[in-house]
Design an enzyme around this catalytic site. Structure first.
Site, PDB file in Angstrom:
ATOM      1  N   PRO A   1       0.788  -1.230   0.000  1.00  0.00           N
ATOM      2  CA  PRO A   1       0.000   0.000   0.000  1.00  0.00           C
ATOM      3  C   PRO A   1       0.826   1.289   0.000  1.00  0.00           C
ATOM      4  O   PRO A   1       1.814   1.395   0.730  1.00  0.00           O
ATOM      5  CB  PRO A   1      -0.818  -0.102   1.288  1.00  0.00           C
ATOM      6  N   ASN A   2       0.410   2.218  -0.819  1.00  0.00           N
ATOM      7  CA  ASN A   2       0.951   3.579  -0.912  1.00  0.00           C
ATOM      8  C   ASN A   2       2.293   3.646  -1.617  1.00  0.00           C
ATOM      9  O   ASN A   2       2.780   4.761  -1.861  1.00  0.00           O
ATOM     10  CB  ASN A   2       1.070   4.218   0.486  1.00  0.00           C
TER      11      ASN A   2
ATOM     12  N   ARG B   1       5.123  11.101  -2.533  1.00  0.00           N
ATOM     13  CA  ARG B   1       4.723  11.052  -1.121  1.00  0.00           C
ATOM     14  C   ARG B   1       5.932  11.285  -0.211  1.00  0.00           C
ATOM     15  O   ARG B   1       6.897  10.564  -0.265  1.00  0.00           O
ATOM     16  CB  ARG B   1       4.140   9.661  -0.859  1.00  0.00           C
TER      17      ARG B   1
ATOM     18  N   TYR C   1      11.137   9.254   1.762  1.00  0.00           N
ATOM     19  CA  TYR C   1      11.242   8.131   0.827  1.00  0.00           C
ATOM     20  C   TYR C   1      12.024   8.453  -0.453  1.00  0.00           C
ATOM     21  O   TYR C   1      12.153   7.595  -1.315  1.00  0.00           O
ATOM     22  CB  TYR C   1       9.835   7.661   0.440  1.00  0.00           C
TER      23      TYR C   1
ATOM     24  N   ASN D   1       8.170  -5.518  -0.188  1.00  0.00           N
ATOM     25  CA  ASN D   1       8.067  -4.370   0.710  1.00  0.00           C
ATOM     26  C   ASN D   1       6.598  -4.244   1.066  1.00  0.00           C
ATOM     27  O   ASN D   1       5.821  -3.690   0.302  1.00  0.00           O
ATOM     28  CB  ASN D   1       8.568  -3.098   0.021  1.00  0.00           C
TER      29      ASN D   1
ATOM     30  N   ALA E   1       2.809  -0.516   5.006  1.00  0.00           N
ATOM     31  CA  ALA E   1       2.185  -0.482   6.321  1.00  0.00           C
ATOM     32  C   ALA E   1       1.664  -1.846   6.763  1.00  0.00           C
ATOM     33  O   ALA E   1       1.513  -2.096   7.962  1.00  0.00           O
ATOM     34  CB  ALA E   1       1.047   0.537   6.324  1.00  0.00           C
TER      35      ALA E   1
ATOM     36  N   HIS F   1       3.193  -4.084   9.662  1.00  0.00           N
ATOM     37  CA  HIS F   1       2.960  -3.913  11.089  1.00  0.00           C
ATOM     38  C   HIS F   1       1.595  -4.426  11.540  1.00  0.00           C
ATOM     39  O   HIS F   1       1.321  -4.514  12.724  1.00  0.00           O
ATOM     40  CB  HIS F   1       3.085  -2.427  11.450  1.00  0.00           C
TER      41      HIS F   1
ATOM     42  N   ASP G   1       0.886 -15.195   7.127  1.00  0.00           N
ATOM     43  CA  ASP G   1       0.468 -16.572   6.887  1.00  0.00           C
ATOM     44  C   ASP G   1       0.650 -16.952   5.415  1.00  0.00           C
ATOM     45  O   ASP G   1       1.031 -18.076   5.099  1.00  0.00           O
ATOM     46  CB  ASP G   1      -0.999 -16.763   7.276  1.00  0.00           C
TER      47      ASP G   1
ATOM     48  N   GLU H   1      12.340  -9.256   3.025  1.00  0.00           N
ATOM     49  CA  GLU H   1      11.522  -8.069   3.298  1.00  0.00           C
ATOM     50  C   GLU H   1      12.399  -6.823   3.195  1.00  0.00           C
ATOM     51  O   GLU H   1      13.490  -6.782   3.775  1.00  0.00           O
ATOM     52  CB  GLU H   1      10.936  -8.209   4.711  1.00  0.00           C
TER      53      GLU H   1
ATOM     54  N   HIS I   1      12.601  -2.467   3.425  1.00  0.00           N
ATOM     55  CA  HIS I   1      12.020  -1.154   3.734  1.00  0.00           C
ATOM     56  C   HIS I   1      12.967  -0.074   3.260  1.00  0.00           C
ATOM     57  O   HIS I   1      14.169  -0.152   3.532  1.00  0.00           O
ATOM     58  CB  HIS I   1      11.771  -1.010   5.233  1.00  0.00           C
TER      59      HIS I   1
ATOM     60  N   SER J   1      13.131   3.194   4.119  1.00  0.00           N
ATOM     61  CA  SER J   1      13.663   3.985   5.234  1.00  0.00           C
ATOM     62  C   SER J   1      14.031   3.054   6.387  1.00  0.00           C
ATOM     63  O   SER J   1      13.631   1.898   6.422  1.00  0.00           O
ATOM     64  CB  SER J   1      12.621   5.003   5.685  1.00  0.00           C
TER      65      SER J   1
ATOM     66  N   ARG K   1      11.887   5.478  13.164  1.00  0.00           N
ATOM     67  CA  ARG K   1      10.557   6.051  12.989  1.00  0.00           C
ATOM     68  C   ARG K   1       9.669   5.776  14.215  1.00  0.00           C
ATOM     69  O   ARG K   1      10.174   5.466  15.272  1.00  0.00           O
ATOM     70  CB  ARG K   1       9.960   5.503  11.698  1.00  0.00           C
TER      71      ARG K   1
ATOM     72  N   ARG L   1       6.232   1.245  14.033  1.00  0.00           N
ATOM     73  CA  ARG L   1       6.832   0.798  12.777  1.00  0.00           C
ATOM     74  C   ARG L   1       8.058  -0.086  13.002  1.00  0.00           C
ATOM     75  O   ARG L   1       8.659  -0.574  12.054  1.00  0.00           O
ATOM     76  CB  ARG L   1       7.244   2.006  11.923  1.00  0.00           C
TER      77      ARG L   1
END
Lengths: 142, 142, 142, 142, 142, 142, 142, 142, 142, 142, 142, 142
Positions: free
Chosen positions: H10-11, H18, H23, H75, H78, H81, H88, H99, H101, H103, H108, H112
């Site tokens: 998402p995002n 953004r 970022y 990635n 959100a 978290h 699963d 995984e 990220h 930043s 943060r 997070r």
């Protein structure tokens, strides 16, 4: 002549009008009459005091100590749960005190179950209505 | 004839011998005498019971309900802090009960300040010694 | 004639001088003008009150109830987070109240996100500046 | 012509049928009529959107930013308490947003008192029913 | 003709292939056969639905309510632990629902022991494999 | 001949009389009849046991293991939430056990949602009334 | 002429009489003499203030700011641990302040180790007796 | 030919627009070019996927497993978290995943720093910008 | 002749049969032989006691004190973690006691790392198997 | 001749170069000069010591005790928050010590507000820059 | 010529011998060879350092800053979770650093998931074995 | 010839001088004599080591493993509660170790009840004074 103070904290002036399903319909005047009748004829002097101001209650506790009172019956109301200053005042004067709550604090919100002031008192009575004040008075006169 | 049970939980059979600086030197027999004297001549029947077994106390509470008792004075001892079963037993019978502690539980270890059984009682008296049992008895006879 | 009280708690008398980057540069006098203009010509009487004393605010809430007010707009300031006595006062009078915060309490320190008084109010408005007071007033006049 | 979006999250399509004692009997259609009437004649365009899908709401917020909207009124429903993605979407677009809850979240379950999305909004209104949406709209049009 | 929906949440479409040492080797098709056999000949209509999308499950629950279903058997999968929206959907429709987990959630990670959705259901069955679905179905047909 | 024990813990002897709005009006005798009818004609022997004593239940679980029982249906009552000893007893004998609760523990007080004994059982059924015992029995006979 | 206020909170008027084994035997008058001697001959004006009323202390801090004081030495007593209102007052006026505690708060009860007011002060001195006030005064005059 | 999927949650479609101070100014298209250049000439096929919908990402992960992919770079944005369902899905397919990220999540907000999905991955890279995706890809091709 | 009691709590009667990979294959009879051999020829009398009933263990501790025992070796089993009553019994008799655990409680579930009874003992030995009982016995005979 | 040690812990050797906006631009050499000037002419011997090694600081504190020092001024740096060994060393030697922090630890990260070493010191000074060392020295020479 | 330090903390000298199922069978010498090969021919100087002493690592980080290093690759080992002093050292020198863990810390004990040092680094790589060091080195040479 | 190391951590070099009411008046030399006497004549070699430096203890543990020691008796002192590195060192070498504490850690401050190192040891002995070391030695020689 033994002197005992009965001290009531914030919002207790509204007893009888405030949430009567929790606190009952009797007023502070009814409480005063009940206790005066109980000690009628004995060598006891009762002093009643109520305030919404934490500072005034602290002043009064100090004044009781200076005036040679034998003990205190105190319902600190909401200050029970937040006032370290009141706890220090009680611990500082060294008078025997009994903390009283009209309703059973164990049946109410979580934050009402904790008492900051209780460790500075000889004991605590909770949930017995006005009878709690009477039992506390008996104890101080033993 | 009104029947009231006075129930004492684990280790209270050792009152007078166990840590007398905390609990005093009087025994359960002294307590029984104090309370029997208090109701002498009145239409009240007192029943005393002590056990170190949680299950026996639960059985007894149920038996009191079946036998038409009017109320209970109960000092659950250490079970106060750990027994959900005792709480359920008290809540289940629906008899008015007053929880009593000889010492002021607010002045002791943190885990003793919490009472699982108190929400199932009408009220709680703590720190007034044997006078707490007497005041509880008075309340049930009001 | 409907009466509404607008009550501001500790330190709000310093609005305009205190941390203007958080609370803006307008004063309580500006707020009073804004709201009086909003109800000009309507059958509404506004009463403004500010105090740094918890006891005085409790007294005032009780007085509003006795004087037949229709509702309260209240910004309890720091008492939002610590005053059980204020919560009791609001719950005790039974008047519809709207809690207002000038800044968004969800963007500030952790302890400011919790409101002890909110459960005793009809609703809460936070972060909309003086417009929050106006929206609360509108709601009470619906 | 200023454009404002009114976004409602999961289960709010069932307003009026779902737990009316909590949320009232009015529907989303009633809400739309109330707000359209409020801005009738003004240079304002309102867009209404409801979805039970978190992803669709995030897509829509991004689309509003791209289409030059002036602000958002958003009731995220249950996502208020669980969606970091929605918070990031709101923070990412940089549009002024007002979070609205129909009921007073401070009077409900503990987990409903915490808002993950509120720090990404200008402010929050809770407990004022449909009036909360209207007050939010007024704020964005100030 | 009584209608019952059997709803499975995220990742349950992979039953039989995903971690068979935890979830067994049977598939959703096996489950459907087991349940259809169980109600064969009875006036019961079963509807099976699986989705990895929270929003689709919420839509479906609402649709079941509108279509007059008599109850729901639901395994929300991972949404059990994170979805307030799903809880609200279940609470909102008012249909009797039974929550089912194939494995014993009390033997797994700490965060799987907590169920957000269970308070919105009549009951919960955990750890009995496919038999849990069958027992839930029996309960709804009692 | 397969042997299954049905064990009920503290206060469950008062089923039907204790808080019937929570636990229903049926008694343990009704439960026994329900389950005996269910297995009538099958090669199954059921043994029923109830006790308010934690120690007796532990003794009984060990005795079942020694006597070659095939499984246990157990409603530990309040011991669910407090007894590590019971958990150890269940884990120690290694018999398949199903934990049953008559009411939905997720809808009750916070402390009732946690089960110390569940990790020592194959599964848990909660909220389905007496049907929960029957479903557990079915599972053990699969 | 530089003006510095020395503010003492609840119960500090009883210094010398209250728990002397913790706070020593010297009084506020001794403190005043010590500090006046220290600045004798310098262009410094000291103002001493003590109150048991939170509201009065808040009023006084505001008055100091209005009267052009250069700094504050403050021992908030028990309010250190409970008063968000006092913290706001200190943060609001923007005067350099040093928080002083006579005893070492890290050696006392857990709740005394936390200071709500310290983040609003330049620094904190704890456990150095009256020397702490003197060192704070030196710092403000650097 | 080895197949690797690069999945963004998402995002992340708004990368470059953004919060560029957090970022950076590069877009997903820049990321795709960077990675395609890195594997140019090698027997590797990259597939890029972005979605704001948790359900779509879960569907895609399952599809990758069915299509014989060799690994995943993900990635989750959100969802890192909050999504047990995504965890699963990753654990269920059994593909090696890294995984990423952009930043440094340890610099943060508190919420997070916790990753629900990381235990289902081979490893985690955080704070290295787009280089994190490249390093993850290198690892899967070792 | 010095008397020492060796007390074992719930489920320890099943030593050798219960989870031998945790507790080993030796039985209580083996333990008794080991300890009797160790003190053979010395002026020491050992008394062995095991019970699954908390109340019986409390009775026995009191009986040991009345009978002039010199010390106790006690493995409270699961009661270690839950019984305030047992702690009170140990503290009340004032006999030196050593708490023993066969396995290393620091390597097991979190709730087994905490001992309610240990503060009422002279010391604790954990993880050394039957040698722990022997070392405790040595200590009491020093 | 009175001997006082000034001990600085990890990273304080970099004072003046490390984050000067937090710790200022002065170096340990400047601190030494400031304090030597302050006691010039008095019968005082100052010893300065800095180390990044916890073990060396513990060795030094023990050596100071053996060499008859009169007191310690100590800034344990980051060890303040993590070293039980340093606390034990300070408590073990029994010398009066004053803990000093250059910045106000109440204004920094949460984990810096807690001091493990403070209960082993006479007092604490925080936030007054190098003046804190000087005030601590004054106190030890009173 | 760019200088980069590779720093390994406590117990990493035992790589290859210590718990190979967690950390693999390769040694620090293998790591050094891998990285030297990677930068062979480039204008880069690598310095390798390992210590079991927190103080030595802090000394070395400061020395790197004084000697004009361009960056640090650091695996703090167990100090990751406990050393505020190391965090301060990293933050104090201001060099870009990448924290590396050989195993995936999110799959291990709860206390290993938290990193005190990570906020003082540019980024973190966890779970990619020796490749994590290589990827960190690449990042510092970008 | 079996080799056993006896390792003592920070501040234990001061045994006999440091807080003798807690730790007794005996010194490390007394401990060495006690243990050497105990194994006199047996094929056992004891090595004694004490350090205030965590790094040195870790180095020593690794050296013991390399030199073929059969086991370790370790009193980590304050490092028990804070050192993950020491735990890793113990776990890494795989030697049987017994953790010893002279005083009963369950009777001291809360933070001393938790042991980070114990899960890496075979067992723990606490509160038996020097006898604890002897019992640990016996165990390693079984």
């Amino acid at each position: 002549m033994k002197k005992i103070a009965i001290i009531n904290g914030p919002n207790l002036d509204r007893l009888g009008r405030r949430e009567p399903e929790v606190y009952g319909r009797q007023t502070l005047a009814d409480l005063e009459k009940l206790l005066r009748d109980r000690v009628a004829g004995a060598a006891v002097e009762l002093q009643f005091f109520q305030s919404n101001h934490e500072g005034e209650i602290i002043d009064r506790i100090a004044a009781c100590a200076d005036a040679g009172f034998a003990g205190l019956v105190i319902n600190p109301g909401a200050l029970t749960h937040t006032s370290v200053a009141l706890r220090d005042a009680l611990a500082g004067v060294g008078l025997p005190a009994v903390e009283v709550h009209i309703s059973n604090i164990y049946r109410r919100e979580e934050f009402r179950r904790h008492s900051l002031t209780a460790p500075a008192c000889a004991g605590v009575i909770s949930g017995l209505g006005f009878h709690g004040y009477a039992a506390a008075l008996d104890f101080l006169l033993l």
